[in-house]
Design a protein around this motif. Structure first.
Motif, PDB file in Angstrom:
ATOM      1  N   GLY A   1       0.791  -1.227   0.000  1.00 17.68           N
ATOM      2  CA  GLY A   1       0.000   0.000   0.000  1.00 17.68           C
ATOM      3  C   GLY A   1       0.824   1.278   0.000  1.00 17.68           C
ATOM      4  O   GLY A   1       0.272   2.369   0.060  1.00 17.68           O
ATOM      5  N   GLY A   2       2.146   1.150  -0.037  1.00 17.67           N
ATOM      6  CA  GLY A   2       2.994   2.327  -0.045  1.00 17.67           C
ATOM      7  C   GLY A   2       3.128   3.012   1.305  1.00 17.67           C
ATOM      8  O   GLY A   2       3.666   4.108   1.404  1.00 17.67           O
ATOM      9  N   ARG A   3       2.640   2.381   2.369  1.00 25.21           N
ATOM     10  CA  ARG A   3       2.770   2.954   3.710  1.00 25.21           C
ATOM     11  C   ARG A   3       4.152   2.684   4.284  1.00 25.21           C
ATOM     12  O   ARG A   3       4.549   3.295   5.260  1.00 25.21           O
ATOM     13  CB  ARG A   3       1.683   2.405   4.632  1.00 25.21           C
ATOM     14  CG  ARG A   3       0.286   2.874   4.237  1.00 25.21           C
ATOM     15  CD  ARG A   3      -0.789   2.263   5.109  1.00 25.21           C
ATOM     16  NE  ARG A   3      -0.849   0.813   5.035  1.00 25.21           N
ATOM     17  CZ  ARG A   3      -1.447   0.122   4.060  1.00 25.21           C
ATOM     18  NH1 ARG A   3      -2.040   0.764   3.061  1.00 25.21           N
ATOM     19  NH2 ARG A   3      -1.473  -1.200   4.079  1.00 25.21           N
ATOM     20  N   TRP A   4       4.880   1.737   3.697  1.00 26.91           N
ATOM     21  CA  TRP A   4       6.271   1.473   4.069  1.00 26.91           C
ATOM     22  C   TRP A   4       7.080   1.402   2.783  1.00 26.91           C
ATOM     23  O   TRP A   4       6.845   0.535   1.940  1.00 26.91           O
ATOM     24  CB  TRP A   4       6.395   0.162   4.840  1.00 26.91           C
ATOM     25  CG  TRP A   4       7.811  -0.198   5.198  1.00 26.91           C
ATOM     26  CD1 TRP A   4       8.799   0.651   5.597  1.00 26.91           C
ATOM     27  CD2 TRP A   4       8.392  -1.501   5.190  1.00 26.91           C
ATOM     28  NE1 TRP A   4       9.955  -0.053   5.840  1.00 26.91           N
ATOM     29  CE2 TRP A   4       9.732  -1.378   5.608  1.00 26.91           C
ATOM     30  CE3 TRP A   4       7.906  -2.760   4.886  1.00 26.91           C
ATOM     31  CZ2 TRP A   4      10.587  -2.456   5.720  1.00 26.91           C
ATOM     32  CZ3 TRP A   4       8.760  -3.844   5.000  1.00 26.91           C
ATOM     33  CH2 TRP A   4      10.079  -3.687   5.419  1.00 26.91           C
ATOM     34  N   VAL A   5       7.982   2.327   2.640  1.00 30.93           N
ATOM     35  CA  VAL A   5       8.906   2.339   1.515  1.00 30.93           C
ATOM     36  C   VAL A   5      10.297   2.235   2.132  1.00 30.93           C
ATOM     37  O   VAL A   5      10.818   3.224   2.660  1.00 30.93           O
ATOM     38  CB  VAL A   5       8.775   3.630   0.681  1.00 30.93           C
ATOM     39  CG1 VAL A   5       9.769   3.616  -0.471  1.00 30.93           C
ATOM     40  CG2 VAL A   5       7.348   3.789   0.169  1.00 30.93           C
TER      41      VAL A   5
END
Length: 128
Positions: free
Chosen positions: A35-39
């Motif tokens: 979900g792009g909450r952790w990159v």
């Protein structure tokens, strides 16, 4: 999140086995990555890559390898990416020390997540 939700989650988490905690954490982190909450940043990608390289011969996340990676990350790893990779490595170490049949499959899932974390950000030119 309401305080009672946090307290309930923390209470429930304490009563899971190490395998259960790692299973839940791996699923949460995979969802955050999707979900792009952790990159994962450069430190996280570098450490994930080094750990995977250390495991290349036998494919095993062993407690000494995990501890060495945590040591290499030092205090910065606990803050980088809200400490997600540090938690994954710590939980993986706890599971690797626990000789139960289901440990192998949950550690394999953690390895797949580490592989994804190590590769993330490659397209943006921020290589380690």
């Amino acid at each position: 999140m309401p305080l009672e939700s946090v307290a309930t989650h923390t209470y429930a988490e304490r009563h899971l086995s190490a395998v259960g905690r790692l299973t839940a954490l791996t699923a949460d982190l995979a969802g955050d990555l999707d979900g792009g909450r952790w990159v994962p940043g450069p430190l996280e990608r570098t450490l994930a890559s080094r750990l995977l390289l250390a495991c290349a011969g036998d494919g095993q996340l062993t407690p000494p390898r995990l501890r060495e990676t945590l040591w290499e990350g030092s205090l910065a790893l606990t803050y980088t990416g809200e400490g997600r990779l540090a938690r994954l490595l710590t939980q993986s170490c706890e599971v690797a020390e626990e000789p139960v049949p289901e440990a192998e499959s949950v550690l394999a899932e953690a390895v797949r997540l580490l592989e994804r974390a190590a590769r993330s950000g490659a397209a943006d030119g921020d290589r380690h």
